[in-house]
Structure formats: C-alpha cells, structure tokens
Design a protein around this motif. Sequence first.
Motif: not given
Length: 231
Positions: A1-9, A30-32, A124-126
């Motif tokens: 993964m090279n982007e952060t679109k899947h992240a939750v802020a 199952g996210y960190i 690097e992680h969800r």
Amino acid sequence: MNETKHAVAIDGPSGAGKSSIARAVAARFGYIYVDTGAIYRTVGLAVRRAEQDPHDADAVAALLPGLDIRFDYGPDGSQRMYLNGEDVSGLIRTPEMSMYASAVSAIPAVRAFLLDMQRRTAREHRAVMDGRDIGTVVLPDAGLKIFLTASLEARAKRRLLELNAKGDPSTFDEVLADMRKRDEQDSSRAAAPLKAAEDAVVVDTSDMTLDESVEHICALLRERFGPEATA
Ligand code: DC
C-alpha cells in the motif's frame, strides 16, 4: 500500500474517548490502532529526562537527533512505546507527561520530526490513527475523518475514572483544570492546532456510552468504505 486513502483519522480533544473508541474500531476491522499522543508523550519524557524546559523550542529541537523513538504492538494488541530501546509505555501515562507532551507538541520541529513515522505507518498498514492533526495535516487523504468531541465535564469525568483506576489520586477539579489548560494549549498553538478537518464527521460523545460510540463509528466506516470494510 502506498497511499493513505484506506486510513481512518480520529482527532479531538483529550478525554473525548478517542483511544478507547479507535482501539475498538480497529480491532473490529482488523486495522492497527496508532495512538499518536503516545509518540508525543515519549518526546515529552525524553525532554523531562534531559531536564530541559518543554516550552524551550531550541533546547527541545537540539535533543531530537539523539532520540530513537519506535513503537510496536504487544500480544494483547496494545501499542508499546520505546525510547532509545527502553519500553516506556507505562511511564508516559502520567498527568505530568500529559503536560510535557502538550508543551512539546506545540514546537514545529517536534511535529516535523514525527510526521514521517506517522505517515509511513499509515502507508504500510490499514490504520485507525488518533491524535489532534491526523485529518488536517498527517493524513489529509484519509478515507474517513472523524472529529470526536464531548463536553469538558464529560471528558474530565472519564479521565478521572481512568486515572483513579490506575491508583492516581487526582481529584475532579484537578483533572478539569488540567484538561481546560491542555485544550487551550492544543487549540491555540500556531503549529497544527486542534481543529476539525473540513471534511471530518463531527461526533459528540457526551451522551453516548463507549459501545454506542464504537457502533456509530463502525457504521460510518462501513458506509464510507463499503465492501472493503470487512467486519
Ligand atoms: O492524546 P494524548 O492526550 O495522549 O496527547 C498528548 C498531547 O500530545 C496532547 O496534549 C496534544 C499532543 N498531540 C498532538 O499535538 N498531536 C497529535 N497528533 C497527538 C497528540
């Protein structure tokens, strides 16, 4: 993964329930879970140990090149913080370290020093990442941004229960005063002040239980990410 679109802020003031909620949501999908406040607290501890004034930007900036700050996850999934190889996870959870963290976090050099570590983790992680500027500065492309808030009294009450459960004898008035001061410090600083991103969903948890807040945010996550959200 090279982007952060899947992240939750998840951003918001202290005591709004960010860490408990973010941890539960991350486990569900199952996210960190990344607690960025813990990273600032670790810098605060380093400054305290070096006997420097946490408001002295030059003195604090001079310490940064000598700091090796890392984190990993214990068997129970909890985030552990390391300062120059030493596990300091317990040591950073004191009212004194809250104040040190808040002071050093106003220093632009500190924020710049920690930015990369946070972005890299989200690439690097969800990740469900919580803090003060995750949606505004660290991960402006995060797919879901939540601004979690609650009244000052509700937040102080929750923090008091947490501290007392750990044997810290703080009183309600002390916790309320500390929290008011930190709110003021975190919101009025020039560098990445605490504020909701324009595209954040604002969630007020004053009258919600922890479970209700978690369910609410899980629903937002499913709605936003659709079938990609697996839980
Ligand atoms: O979330 P916390 O209480 O552990 O955070 C400690 C301090 O660190 C908080 O007063 C503000 C600062 N902080 C920050 O400036 N930016 C973040 N992303 C996280 C925390």
